[in-house]
Scaffold this motif. Structure first.
Motif, PDB file in Angstrom:
ATOM      1  N   LEU A  39      65.457 -58.726  77.653  1.00  0.00           N
ATOM      2  CA  LEU A  39      66.617 -57.839  76.467  1.00  0.00           C
ATOM      3  C   LEU A  39      65.466 -57.091  75.910  1.00  0.00           C
ATOM      4  N   GLU A  40      64.698 -57.208  75.721  1.00  0.00           N
ATOM      5  CA  GLU A  40      63.261 -57.265  74.860  1.00  0.00           C
ATOM      6  C   GLU A  40      62.506 -55.966  75.848  1.00  0.00           C
ATOM      7  N   ASP A  41      62.435 -56.068  76.814  1.00  0.00           N
ATOM      8  CA  ASP A  41      61.374 -54.919  78.340  1.00  0.00           C
ATOM      9  C   ASP A  41      62.400 -53.576  77.604  1.00  0.00           C
ATOM     10  N   GLU A  42      63.584 -54.080  77.779  1.00  0.00           N
ATOM     11  CA  GLU A  42      64.696 -52.958  77.907  1.00  0.00           C
ATOM     12  C   GLU A  42      64.623 -51.820  76.819  1.00  0.00           C
ATOM     13  N   LEU A  43      64.921 -52.871  75.735  1.00  0.00           N
ATOM     14  CA  LEU A  43      64.900 -52.120  74.486  1.00  0.00           C
ATOM     15  C   LEU A  43      62.986 -51.630  73.894  1.00  0.00           C
ATOM     16  N   GLY A  44      62.262 -51.870  74.668  1.00  0.00           N
ATOM     17  CA  GLY A  44      60.772 -51.582  74.624  1.00  0.00           C
ATOM     18  C   GLY A  44      60.339 -51.934  73.192  1.00  0.00           C
ATOM     19  N   GLN A  45      61.122 -53.161  72.544  1.00  0.00           N
ATOM     20  CA  GLN A  45      60.455 -53.845  71.290  1.00  0.00           C
ATOM     21  C   GLN A  45      61.106 -55.705  70.522  1.00  0.00           C
ATOM     22  N   PRO A  46      59.675 -55.920  70.432  1.00  0.00           N
ATOM     23  CA  PRO A  46      59.684 -57.608  69.934  1.00  0.00           C
ATOM     24  C   PRO A  46      61.708 -57.361  69.376  1.00  0.00           C
ATOM     25  N   LEU A  47      63.077 -58.126  69.916  1.00  0.00           N
ATOM     26  CA  LEU A  47      63.384 -59.448  68.590  1.00  0.00           C
ATOM     27  C   LEU A  47      63.201 -60.239  67.968  1.00  0.00           C
ATOM     28  N   PHE A  48      62.971 -61.341  68.903  1.00  0.00           N
ATOM     29  CA  PHE A  48      62.144 -62.463  67.640  1.00  0.00           C
ATOM     30  C   PHE A  48      60.785 -62.541  67.140  1.00  0.00           C
ATOM     31  N   GLU A  49      60.353 -63.311  66.721  1.00  0.00           N
ATOM     32  CA  GLU A  49      59.160 -63.748  66.661  1.00  0.00           C
ATOM     33  C   GLU A  49      58.650 -65.309  66.193  1.00  0.00           C
TER      34      GLU A  49
END
Length: 302
Positions: A39-49
């Protein structure tokens, strides 16, 4: 992006723990981690850290969380309505409707709804259009059935169908044998109409001006039933929505109007930005289907 990606994302955003989130959605931690990375790869940005041993949402993750959770709720409610257990749907639907729709459409829809969901409780109030709009905005109604409001602030209007307005006269009226009437022929004809507080009256007066005629409005009333009662007893005509004329009312003749044909568009009024309970959505489905079916029957084949 697939539905499972959103479910895994919302679970992790709620739990902030891969262990608990994986248990919640019944997958392994490695599967959950892999799906979140997709999901993060598809959106192009991290969602969690990760901060130490803790998991936190990023700014993007927190922004997505509300939309994703709302979308999943809507989908789950829709799926629930399609399951056989949907017959156990319960709750209350509060409806505001103008007089025209209370004659036939609303009773038909309420009957269908109660037959399908006998534990549902439905409250219908017959109200003026402006009152329906105000009470929707105030949260006192779940939906309204009316015409497009003059002030749509805070509301969304969902059109259902187009509805012609017709001339209604008694069977003894000189115009009773006519197949159609041009608006200009109503010049100086005695009519009873809704009062000027109704948007329908405003629309009719615009049609009169466009046709270059001035009918003689001898009476004004606030509801259709007494208008039709007066028409049946006198040589006074009226112009009402075709649905407002009861099929079994004796002594009346309905005549289509043209040049121009007055047309109203009934619809459902919703409060903007509100999550609708399943019981309300179910009634709206019945309302749309019934209104469309009635409209097609009136138009006939071709």
């Amino acid at each position: 992006m697939e539905m499972r990606h959103l479910r895994y994302f919302v679970a992790l955003a709620d739990c902030l723990s891969f262990t608990r989130a994986a248990e919640r959605v019944h997958v392994t931690q490695s599967t959950l981690s892999h799906q979140i990375r997709q999901l993060e790869d598809e959106l192009g940005q991290p969602l969690f850290e990760r901060i130490g041993k803790k998991v936190v949402t990023t700014e993007a993750g927190e922004l997505l969380r509300g939309f994703a959770a709302r979308a999943l709720r809507e989908v789950d409610q829709g799926v629930a309505l399609l399951k056989p257990a949907a017959g156990s749907l319960t709750g209350e639907v509060r409806i505001g409707a103008t007089h025209t729709f209370n004659i036939g459409l609303i009773p038909e829809c309420v009957a269908l709804s109660l037959a399908r969901h006998p534990t549902v409780r439905i409250t219908v109030e017959e109200l003026a259009a402006e009152v329906i709009a105000a009470r929707l905005v105030a949260g006192e109604l779940d939906l309204g059935i009316s015409y497009r409001p003059a002030d749509p602030t805070g509301l969304w209007f969902e059109p259902l169908y187009n509805e012609e307005m017709v001339l209604v006269v008694s069977t003894a009226h000189p115009l009773a044998e006519r197949k159609r009437i041009r608006m200009v022929e109503l010049h100086r004809q005695a009519l009873v109409l809704l009062s000027r507080t109704f948007s329908t009256r405003t629309m009719l007066e615009e049609c009169f001006r466009a046709a270059g005629c001035e009918p003689t409005v001898v009476a004004q009333m606030s509801t259709v039933a007494p208008m039709l009662g007066l028409v049946a007893r006198t040589m006074i005509g009226s112009i009402v929505a075709i649905n407002a004329v009861p099929g079994g009312m004796p002594g009346l003749k309905v005549i289509p109007l043209e040049s121009p044909t007055p047309i109203r568009t009934p619809g459902i009024l919703w409060r903007l930005g509100e999550t609708r309970p399943a019981v309300v959505q179910s009634f709206a489905v019945i309302l749309r289907k019934t209104a469309l079916g009635n409209s097609l029957r009136r138009e006939g084949p071709g």
